[in-house]
Design an enzyme around this catalytic site. Structure first.
Site, mmCIF file in Angstrom:
data_model
loop_
_atom_site.group_PDB
_atom_site.id
_atom_site.type_symbol
_atom_site.label_atom_id
_atom_site.label_comp_id
_atom_site.label_asym_id
_atom_site.label_seq_id
_atom_site.Cartn_x
_atom_site.Cartn_y
_atom_site.Cartn_z
ATOM 1 N N GLU A 57 3.413 8.505 -5.298
ATOM 2 C CA GLU A 57 2.701 8.359 -6.570
ATOM 3 C C GLU A 57 2.972 9.508 -7.535
ATOM 4 O O GLU A 57 2.922 10.685 -7.150
ATOM 5 C CB GLU A 57 1.194 8.264 -6.304
ATOM 6 C CG GLU A 57 0.380 7.952 -7.543
ATOM 7 C CD GLU A 57 -0.977 7.380 -7.179
ATOM 8 O OE1 GLU A 57 -1.112 6.138 -7.180
ATOM 9 O OE2 GLU A 57 -1.898 8.167 -6.891
ATOM 10 N N LYS A 59 1.261 11.236 -10.195
ATOM 11 C CA LYS A 59 -0.116 11.414 -10.686
ATOM 12 C C LYS A 59 -0.284 12.852 -11.139
ATOM 13 O O LYS A 59 -0.257 13.774 -10.332
ATOM 14 C CB LYS A 59 -1.107 11.074 -9.565
ATOM 15 C CG LYS A 59 -2.558 11.320 -9.937
ATOM 16 C CD LYS A 59 -3.523 10.636 -8.974
ATOM 17 C CE LYS A 59 -3.872 11.510 -7.814
ATOM 18 N NZ LYS A 59 -4.990 10.961 -7.009
ATOM 19 N N LYS A 120 -0.452 1.539 -11.969
ATOM 20 C CA LYS A 120 -1.722 2.015 -11.427
ATOM 21 C C LYS A 120 -2.668 2.322 -12.580
ATOM 22 O O LYS A 120 -2.489 3.282 -13.318
ATOM 23 C CB LYS A 120 -1.471 3.265 -10.577
ATOM 24 C CG LYS A 120 -2.701 3.825 -9.882
ATOM 25 C CD LYS A 120 -2.847 3.271 -8.488
ATOM 26 C CE LYS A 120 -4.024 3.902 -7.754
ATOM 27 N NZ LYS A 120 -3.716 5.219 -7.182
ATOM 28 N N GLU A 169 -7.112 -3.926 -4.216
ATOM 29 C CA GLU A 169 -7.731 -2.785 -3.543
ATOM 30 C C GLU A 169 -9.191 -3.064 -3.204
ATOM 31 O O GLU A 169 -9.970 -3.456 -4.065
ATOM 32 C CB GLU A 169 -7.635 -1.567 -4.459
ATOM 33 C CG GLU A 169 -8.346 -0.332 -3.942
ATOM 34 C CD GLU A 169 -8.235 0.812 -4.927
ATOM 35 O OE1 GLU A 169 -7.096 1.262 -5.171
ATOM 36 O OE2 GLU A 169 -9.275 1.239 -5.462
ATOM 37 N N ASN A 189 -8.742 1.328 0.084
ATOM 38 C CA ASN A 189 -8.853 2.652 -0.521
ATOM 39 C C ASN A 189 -9.770 3.515 0.336
ATOM 40 O O ASN A 189 -10.912 3.138 0.601
ATOM 41 C CB ASN A 189 -9.406 2.553 -1.953
ATOM 42 C CG ASN A 189 -9.176 3.839 -2.737
ATOM 43 O OD1 ASN A 189 -8.753 4.845 -2.186
ATOM 44 N ND2 ASN A 189 -9.461 3.802 -4.030
ATOM 45 N N GLU A 219 -4.576 3.578 1.129
ATOM 46 C CA GLU A 219 -4.487 4.376 -0.100
ATOM 47 C C GLU A 219 -5.406 5.599 -0.029
ATOM 48 O O GLU A 219 -6.549 5.483 0.391
ATOM 49 C CB GLU A 219 -4.909 3.536 -1.310
ATOM 50 C CG GLU A 219 -4.219 2.198 -1.453
ATOM 51 C CD GLU A 219 -4.903 1.349 -2.521
ATOM 52 O OE1 GLU A 219 -5.338 1.908 -3.537
ATOM 53 O OE2 GLU A 219 -5.035 0.140 -2.317
ATOM 54 N N SER A 220 -4.909 6.717 -0.482
ATOM 55 C CA SER A 220 -5.674 7.955 -0.704
ATOM 56 C C SER A 220 -5.943 8.757 0.569
ATOM 57 O O SER A 220 -6.200 8.205 1.632
ATOM 58 C CB SER A 220 -7.012 7.676 -1.386
ATOM 59 O OG SER A 220 -6.840 6.998 -2.596
#
Length: 262
Positions: A57, A59, A120, A169, A189, A219-220
């Site tokens: 990603e 970000k 995103k 998500e 997530n 995710e994350s």
């Protein structure tokens, strides 16, 4: 703690109306139409075929951490991710809270990025799907927490009409009913978007409750190659990783070293 997601979505509604005033719905539809003759790279297929499954990603900022890499350049880092083995990319396009922009996807494409790119953002309106197609995305993120089931279904159908795949998500057990909409990928997530508290155990907890044939994405909060190996054993094919790479001096090199440990 204030619910950050509610604040972001409220701002997003205002922002989308501003975009429509700057570029009408009719005009953005006209610009996207010629693109529909060309297909985009499949994110779900890229993850299924990949040994790493890493969605790296781009970000630059987050509401909880502030600036992560304010100087991060969209013509350098995404291409470096591609060169260092990413299965796909995720590029933040929300400006106020994440320091992103639709232009970052265009810039990455012009720099030579050919692998799938996830748009995103906090998508709440069909207009944003046209924005995603226009800037060169391959797939869009839809978030169960900020959409009613009927809204999500409508957006998913429109995304497919535009040739875009959908990563849907979910964060809690109550949101798993959204998986019945049969998105291209089911994301779990690990971060609560209300409080921004992160717990990777969330992926393990919910994985077995998802449809067996779903392309699952965690995710994350993933910072250790051992976690990716363990999540893969739990049935995940995709792993969205941003801050772990972006906070280093050379995100592409950090990705390379991460994959080497897999």
């Amino acid at each position: 703690m204030q619910d950050i997601l509610q604040e972001i979505v409220a701002h997003k509604r205002v922002e989308v109306e501003r975009f429509k005033a700057e570029l009408s719905e009719q005009e953005i539809h006209r610009r996207v139409e010629p693109l529909l003759d060309f297909s985009v790279a499949s994110l779900s297929q890229a993850l299924t075929a990949s040994d790493s499954g890493i969605i790296a990603e781009f970000k630059r900022k987050s509401p909880s951490k502030g600036w992560i890499k304010e100087e991060g350049q969209a013509d350098i880092i995404p291409l470096s991710y591609q060169q260092n083995g990413a299965a796909a990319l995720s590029i933040l396009t929300d400006e106020k809270y994440f320091g992103g922009n639709d232009e970052f996807i265009k810039i990455a494409r012009h720099a030579g990025v050919q692998i799938p790119i996830l748009y995103k953002n906090f998508v709440i309106d069909e207009y944003q799907l046209f924005q995603a197609r226009l800037c060169g995305a391959s797939a869009v993120l839809l978030i169960a927490a900020d959409l009613k089931n009927t809204e999500c279904k409508m957006l998913l159908n429109t995304a497919h009409e535009l040739g875009l795949e959908v990563l849907l998500e979910m964060h809690s057990e109550s949101e798993l009913e959204y998986a019945e909409l049969e998105p291209d990928m089911c994301g779990i997530n690990n971060r609560n978007l209300g409080s921004f508290v992160t717990d990777v155990q969330n992926s393990y907890r919910l994985a077995e409750l998802l449809p067996k044939d779903a392309v699952k994405v965690s995710e994350s909060g993933i910072s250790d190659p051992a976690t990716v190996r363990s999540l893969r054993q739990a049935g995940f094919r995709g792993f969205l990783i941003g801050e772990t790479f972006m906070k280093t001096p050379d995100p592409g090199q950090a990705l390379n070293e991460f994959i080497a440990k897999l």
